[in-house]
Design a protein around this motif. Sequence first.
Motif, short mmCIF file in Angstrom:
data_model
loop_
_atom_site.label_atom_id
_atom_site.label_comp_id
_atom_site.label_asym_id
_atom_site.label_seq_id
_atom_site.Cartn_x
_atom_site.Cartn_y
_atom_site.Cartn_z
N LEU A 191 -2.61 -2.49 -3.42
CA LEU A 191 -3.33 -1.23 -3.59
C LEU A 191 -4.77 -1.41 -3.14
O LEU A 191 -5.37 -2.46 -3.37
CB LEU A 191 -3.34 -0.84 -5.08
CG LEU A 191 -2.02 -0.50 -5.75
CD1 LEU A 191 -2.19 -0.49 -7.26
CD2 LEU A 191 -1.50 0.85 -5.27
N HIS A 192 -5.31 -0.37 -2.52
CA HIS A 192 -6.75 -0.35 -2.24
C HIS A 192 -7.49 0.47 -3.28
O HIS A 192 -8.69 0.35 -3.43
CB HIS A 192 -7.03 0.20 -0.85
CG HIS A 192 -6.99 -0.85 0.19
ND1 HIS A 192 -7.76 -1.98 0.13
CD2 HIS A 192 -6.24 -0.97 1.30
CE1 HIS A 192 -7.50 -2.74 1.16
NE2 HIS A 192 -6.56 -2.16 1.88
N ASP A 193 -6.73 1.32 -3.95
CA ASP A 193 -7.35 2.24 -4.90
C ASP A 193 -7.49 1.54 -6.26
O ASP A 193 -6.52 1.34 -6.98
CB ASP A 193 -6.46 3.49 -5.02
CG ASP A 193 -7.14 4.58 -5.81
OD1 ASP A 193 -7.72 4.27 -6.87
OD2 ASP A 193 -7.08 5.74 -5.37
N GLN A 223 0.23 10.21 -5.35
CA GLN A 223 -0.21 8.85 -5.69
C GLN A 223 0.17 8.52 -7.13
O GLN A 223 0.69 7.44 -7.43
CB GLN A 223 -1.73 8.72 -5.54
CG GLN A 223 -2.18 8.76 -4.09
CD GLN A 223 -3.63 8.34 -3.94
OE1 GLN A 223 -4.41 8.42 -4.88
NE2 GLN A 223 -3.98 7.88 -2.76
N SER A 247 -1.22 4.63 -0.22
CA SER A 247 -2.20 5.01 0.81
C SER A 247 -1.72 6.23 1.57
O SER A 247 -0.56 6.31 1.96
CB SER A 247 -2.41 3.87 1.80
OG SER A 247 -2.94 2.76 1.13
N ALA A 301 -14.09 3.82 -11.51
CA ALA A 301 -14.44 4.50 -10.27
C ALA A 301 -15.53 3.71 -9.55
O ALA A 301 -16.61 3.53 -10.09
CB ALA A 301 -14.92 5.92 -10.57
N THR A 304 -8.91 2.55 -8.90
CA THR A 304 -8.66 3.46 -10.01
C THR A 304 -7.17 3.46 -10.37
O THR A 304 -6.80 3.36 -11.55
CB THR A 304 -9.11 4.89 -9.63
OG1 THR A 304 -10.40 4.80 -9.03
CG2 THR A 304 -9.16 5.79 -10.84
N LEU A 305 -6.32 3.58 -9.36
CA LEU A 305 -4.87 3.53 -9.62
C LEU A 305 -4.47 2.18 -10.19
O LEU A 305 -3.67 2.10 -11.13
CB LEU A 305 -4.09 3.77 -8.32
CG LEU A 305 -4.06 5.16 -7.71
CD1 LEU A 305 -3.23 5.14 -6.44
CD2 LEU A 305 -3.51 6.20 -8.68
N PRO A 360 -3.22 13.24 -4.18
CA PRO A 360 -3.42 12.69 -5.52
C PRO A 360 -2.20 12.80 -6.43
O PRO A 360 -1.86 11.85 -7.14
CB PRO A 360 -4.59 13.53 -6.08
CG PRO A 360 -5.30 14.02 -4.88
CD PRO A 360 -4.28 14.20 -3.80
N GLU A 379 0.81 -1.23 0.00
CA GLU A 379 0.00 0.00 0.00
C GLU A 379 0.84 1.28 0.00
O GLU A 379 0.64 2.17 0.83
CB GLU A 379 -0.96 0.01 1.19
CG GLU A 379 -1.97 -1.12 1.12
CD GLU A 379 -3.08 -0.98 2.15
OE1 GLU A 379 -3.43 0.17 2.48
OE2 GLU A 379 -3.58 -2.00 2.63
#
Length: 256
Positions: free
Chosen positions: A193-195, A172, A165, A249, A197-198, A169, A162
């Motif tokens: 990753l938790h995102d 990131q 995290s 998203a 989108t990334l 933005p 992570e």
Amino acid sequence: MLDVKNLSVVLSKRRVLHALNFTIRNGEVVGLLGPNGAGKSTLMRALSGQYPIEGAIKLDEHDLPSLSIAERARNLAYLPQTRIIGWPMRVRDVVALGRLPWRALGQRSSAADAEAVQHALDLMDVAHLADRTATELSGGEQARVLAARAVAQDTRLLIADEPASGLDPAHQIMMMEALRRIARQGRMVFVSLHDLTLAARWCDRVIMLKDGEIAGDGSPGLMMQPQRLAHVFGVRAHFALDTEGLILAPTGLIQR
Ligand code: ADP
Ligand code: MG
């Protein structure tokens, strides 16, 4: 290449990882995705030699679990999920710790060491903080300093738990671009990753973990489809495409 075969991990008599099989090839950024408690950190710790394992982990010609600590540190860098710097050291000196595996005991740092440190400071956008005391930085700045330390280690495999995290933005995106640049030098990057989108945009491949088992392994476009996102994460998402790839998203919960 990292080649993981039938990897299981048992912690406090609980089987946390169940016979995982996957590979990571040179040049690839592979994202590790999964809900809280899926086993991502456990997998990353196991790969970096912190837990006893069942199964096999091969890194090119090396059998990872049987490497000495020093050999492992020259082959694999691990950035933990918790990134707080405990010692009031200069930022540049923290990053320089990443060079230690490459030096004999007592040997002074070389010009090549200084260059690797500077490169890592630049890559993680912390060069302007190099003379500050690390403990006095913000959380996101400390996170980037520790990432720079892992980069300075200059290993063929970088494992980052992570790393994006808690970053703003811009940082990131910087982090993902940096990981991609590292991979494009022919290295392997394994990043949780938790995102989503990334992950959709920056990973060459994603491995999804659910309840300690692999629930998907493939390109983001193939893996991040509505049904699988619903099954693994319990969310629905909006999808779009632009010239640079997939835009995803999360938009809502799936009732389970
Ligand atoms: P993630 O990083 O995907 O959120 P973790 O790998 O941290 O998940 O944890 C996976 C599971 O393993 C969780 O259910 C957690 O409670 C369990 N676990 C983690 N560490 C230990 C431990 N030392 N002893 C027992 N269970 C553990
Ligand atoms: Mg974790």
